[in-house]
Design a protein around this motif. Sequence first.
Motif, PDB file in Angstrom:
ATOM      1  N   SER A  95      -2.240  -7.049  -0.852  1.00 29.08           N
ATOM      2  CA  SER A  95      -1.967  -6.532  -2.001  1.00 29.08           C
ATOM      3  C   SER A  95      -1.978  -5.009  -1.947  1.00 29.08           C
ATOM      4  O   SER A  95      -1.211  -4.154  -2.627  1.00 29.08           O
ATOM      5  CB  SER A  95      -3.355  -7.036  -2.929  1.00 29.08           C
ATOM      6  OG  SER A  95      -3.150  -8.357  -2.974  1.00 29.08           O
ATOM      7  N   VAL A  96      -3.051  -4.267  -1.001  1.00 26.01           N
ATOM      8  CA  VAL A  96      -2.902  -2.958  -1.145  1.00 26.01           C
ATOM      9  C   VAL A  96      -1.512  -2.359  -0.362  1.00 26.01           C
ATOM     10  O   VAL A  96      -1.157  -1.275  -0.891  1.00 26.01           O
ATOM     11  CB  VAL A  96      -3.993  -2.454   0.090  1.00 26.01           C
ATOM     12  CG1 VAL A  96      -3.924  -0.923   0.133  1.00 26.01           C
ATOM     13  CG2 VAL A  96      -5.421  -2.517  -1.048  1.00 26.01           C
ATOM     14  N   TYR A  97      -1.039  -3.025   0.469  1.00 28.39           N
ATOM     15  CA  TYR A  97       0.277  -2.690   1.445  1.00 28.39           C
ATOM     16  C   TYR A  97       1.268  -2.780   0.063  1.00 28.39           C
ATOM     17  O   TYR A  97       2.200  -1.749   0.005  1.00 28.39           O
ATOM     18  CB  TYR A  97       0.414  -3.562   2.329  1.00 28.39           C
ATOM     19  CG  TYR A  97      -0.332  -3.380   3.613  1.00 28.39           C
ATOM     20  CD1 TYR A  97      -1.237  -2.361   3.746  1.00 28.39           C
ATOM     21  CD2 TYR A  97      -0.519  -4.553   4.347  1.00 28.39           C
ATOM     22  CE1 TYR A  97      -2.111  -2.365   4.770  1.00 28.39           C
ATOM     23  CE2 TYR A  97      -1.562  -4.442   5.536  1.00 28.39           C
ATOM     24  CZ  TYR A  97      -2.087  -3.108   5.482  1.00 28.39           C
ATOM     25  OH  TYR A  97      -3.141  -3.228   6.717  1.00 28.39           O
ATOM     26  N   HIS A  98       1.448  -3.479  -0.654  1.00 31.51           N
ATOM     27  CA  HIS A  98       2.450  -4.063  -1.538  1.00 31.51           C
ATOM     28  C   HIS A  98       2.374  -2.870  -2.511  1.00 31.51           C
ATOM     29  O   HIS A  98       3.415  -2.197  -3.176  1.00 31.51           O
ATOM     30  CB  HIS A  98       2.098  -5.324  -2.361  1.00 31.51           C
ATOM     31  CG  HIS A  98       2.767  -6.534  -1.599  1.00 31.51           C
ATOM     32  ND1 HIS A  98       2.446  -7.636  -1.813  1.00 31.51           N
ATOM     33  CD2 HIS A  98       3.284  -6.488  -0.452  1.00 31.51           C
ATOM     34  CE1 HIS A  98       2.894  -8.358  -0.715  1.00 31.51           C
ATOM     35  NE2 HIS A  98       3.463  -7.947  -0.037  1.00 31.51           N
ATOM     36  N   GLU A  99       1.033  -2.536  -3.190  1.00 30.27           N
ATOM     37  CA  GLU A  99       0.730  -1.343  -4.075  1.00 30.27           C
ATOM     38  C   GLU A  99       1.490  -0.007  -3.374  1.00 30.27           C
ATOM     39  O   GLU A  99       1.780   0.560  -4.402  1.00 30.27           O
ATOM     40  CB  GLU A  99      -0.652  -1.555  -4.709  1.00 30.27           C
ATOM     41  CG  GLU A  99      -0.821  -2.434  -5.468  1.00 30.27           C
ATOM     42  CD  GLU A  99      -0.176  -2.518  -6.700  1.00 30.27           C
ATOM     43  OE1 GLU A  99       0.062  -1.535  -7.260  1.00 30.27           O
ATOM     44  OE2 GLU A  99       0.352  -3.566  -7.246  1.00 30.27           O
ATOM     45  N   LEU A 100       1.049   0.195  -2.306  1.00 30.15           N
ATOM     46  CA  LEU A 100       1.411   1.337  -1.739  1.00 30.15           C
ATOM     47  C   LEU A 100       2.966   1.634  -1.604  1.00 30.15           C
ATOM     48  O   LEU A 100       3.499   2.748  -2.023  1.00 30.15           O
ATOM     49  CB  LEU A 100       0.804   1.623  -0.199  1.00 30.15           C
ATOM     50  CG  LEU A 100      -0.659   1.773  -0.104  1.00 30.15           C
ATOM     51  CD1 LEU A 100      -0.960   1.568   1.414  1.00 30.15           C
ATOM     52  CD2 LEU A 100      -0.967   2.928  -0.611  1.00 30.15           C
ATOM     53  N   LEU A 101       3.656   0.349  -1.373  1.00 28.80           N
ATOM     54  CA  LEU A 101       5.059   0.667  -1.444  1.00 28.80           C
ATOM     55  C   LEU A 101       5.691   0.618  -2.703  1.00 28.80           C
ATOM     56  O   LEU A 101       6.605   1.612  -3.038  1.00 28.80           O
ATOM     57  CB  LEU A 101       5.587  -0.637  -0.880  1.00 28.80           C
ATOM     58  CG  LEU A 101       5.591  -0.834   0.739  1.00 28.80           C
ATOM     59  CD1 LEU A 101       6.061  -2.121   1.466  1.00 28.80           C
ATOM     60  CD2 LEU A 101       6.634   0.506   1.291  1.00 28.80           C
ATOM     61  N   ILE A 102       5.248  -0.030  -3.822  1.00 31.19           N
ATOM     62  CA  ILE A 102       5.581  -0.169  -5.263  1.00 31.19           C
ATOM     63  C   ILE A 102       5.259   1.530  -5.571  1.00 31.19           C
ATOM     64  O   ILE A 102       6.281   1.950  -6.184  1.00 31.19           O
ATOM     65  CB  ILE A 102       4.925  -1.069  -5.912  1.00 31.19           C
ATOM     66  CG1 ILE A 102       5.494  -2.382  -5.635  1.00 31.19           C
ATOM     67  CG2 ILE A 102       4.901  -0.867  -7.301  1.00 31.19           C
ATOM     68  CD1 ILE A 102       4.506  -3.803  -6.094  1.00 31.19           C
ATOM     69  N   ALA A 103       3.989   1.911  -5.482  1.00 34.14           N
ATOM     70  CA  ALA A 103       3.704   3.345  -5.994  1.00 34.14           C
ATOM     71  C   ALA A 103       4.682   4.361  -5.435  1.00 34.14           C
ATOM     72  O   ALA A 103       5.254   5.135  -6.149  1.00 34.14           O
ATOM     73  CB  ALA A 103       2.284   3.533  -5.565  1.00 34.14           C
ATOM     74  N   TYR A 104       5.036   4.400  -4.035  1.00 35.97           N
ATOM     75  CA  TYR A 104       5.714   5.304  -3.704  1.00 35.97           C
ATOM     76  C   TYR A 104       7.293   5.096  -4.076  1.00 35.97           C
ATOM     77  O   TYR A 104       7.681   6.212  -4.260  1.00 35.97           O
ATOM     78  CB  TYR A 104       5.965   5.091  -2.010  1.00 35.97           C
ATOM     79  CG  TYR A 104       7.258   5.835  -1.504  1.00 35.97           C
ATOM     80  CD1 TYR A 104       6.871   7.263  -1.062  1.00 35.97           C
ATOM     81  CD2 TYR A 104       8.416   5.449  -0.861  1.00 35.97           C
ATOM     82  CE1 TYR A 104       7.638   7.995  -0.586  1.00 35.97           C
ATOM     83  CE2 TYR A 104       9.294   6.313  -0.373  1.00 35.97           C
ATOM     84  CZ  TYR A 104       9.035   7.431  -0.277  1.00 35.97           C
ATOM     85  OH  TYR A 104      10.053   8.327   0.239  1.00 35.97           O
ATOM     86  N   LEU A 105       7.668   4.122  -4.227  1.00 37.57           N
ATOM     87  CA  LEU A 105       9.264   3.725  -4.793  1.00 37.57           C
ATOM     88  C   LEU A 105       9.135   4.345  -6.356  1.00 37.57           C
ATOM     89  O   LEU A 105      10.320   4.813  -6.644  1.00 37.57           O
ATOM     90  CB  LEU A 105       9.767   2.412  -4.562  1.00 37.57           C
ATOM     91  CG  LEU A 105       9.967   1.979  -3.211  1.00 37.57           C
ATOM     92  CD1 LEU A 105      10.212   0.503  -2.954  1.00 37.57           C
ATOM     93  CD2 LEU A 105      10.963   2.830  -2.508  1.00 37.57           C
ATOM     94  N   GLU A 106       8.148   4.137  -6.909  1.00 39.43           N
ATOM     95  CA  GLU A 106       8.182   4.402  -8.357  1.00 39.43           C
ATOM     96  C   GLU A 106       7.829   6.036  -8.362  1.00 39.43           C
ATOM     97  O   GLU A 106       8.538   6.585  -9.390  1.00 39.43           O
ATOM     98  CB  GLU A 106       6.880   3.941  -9.083  1.00 39.43           C
ATOM     99  CG  GLU A 106       7.105   2.413  -9.434  1.00 39.43           C
ATOM    100  CD  GLU A 106       5.967   1.852 -10.150  1.00 39.43           C
ATOM    101  OE1 GLU A 106       5.036   2.278 -10.390  1.00 39.43           O
ATOM    102  OE2 GLU A 106       6.271   0.828 -10.727  1.00 39.43           O
ATOM    103  N   TYR A 107       7.400   6.566  -7.272  1.00 40.54           N
ATOM    104  CA  TYR A 107       6.990   7.974  -7.602  1.00 40.54           C
ATOM    105  C   TYR A 107       8.574   8.839  -7.175  1.00 40.54           C
ATOM    106  O   TYR A 107       8.996   9.656  -8.025  1.00 40.54           O
ATOM    107  CB  TYR A 107       6.179   8.373  -6.277  1.00 40.54           C
ATOM    108  CG  TYR A 107       6.357   9.996  -6.085  1.00 40.54           C
ATOM    109  CD1 TYR A 107       5.462  10.651  -6.847  1.00 40.54           C
ATOM    110  CD2 TYR A 107       7.015  10.555  -4.828  1.00 40.54           C
ATOM    111  CE1 TYR A 107       5.380  12.106  -6.503  1.00 40.54           C
ATOM    112  CE2 TYR A 107       6.703  11.840  -4.548  1.00 40.54           C
ATOM    113  CZ  TYR A 107       6.115  12.628  -5.552  1.00 40.54           C
ATOM    114  OH  TYR A 107       5.999  13.832  -5.210  1.00 40.54           O
TER     115      TYR A 107
END
Length: 107
Positions: A95-107
């Motif tokens: 879950s943390v790995y997924h959130e990191l990728l999603i947050a980066y792509l949204e940034y």
Amino acid sequence: GEISVRVLSIRDKQVDVKERMMQHYTEQGDPFPAVFPYKAKAVFVFQRTNNADVCFFGMHTQEYGSDCPEPNARRVYIGYLDSVKFFHPKYLRTSVYHELLIAYLEY
């Protein structure tokens, strides 16, 4: 422990288009740029454990901005991505790995 995201490197770079690629697009009548400028970034994520910052996730990217010609304008390429099993609690890793990728792509 506390999580911190750190950008350890940002460098301005460019992709120089090879001669054969230029010839291919020129022959088809499409204008094609000779260079594609981008920012190379190294992003790493750490978790504070026993008074030490432990790296558990790393990513290298190529970020092409609005100033870059098409077809790369406003694109990001993830050139390298890796993680190690140091993150705790273990059941939250994916879950943390997924959130990191999603947050980066949204940034």
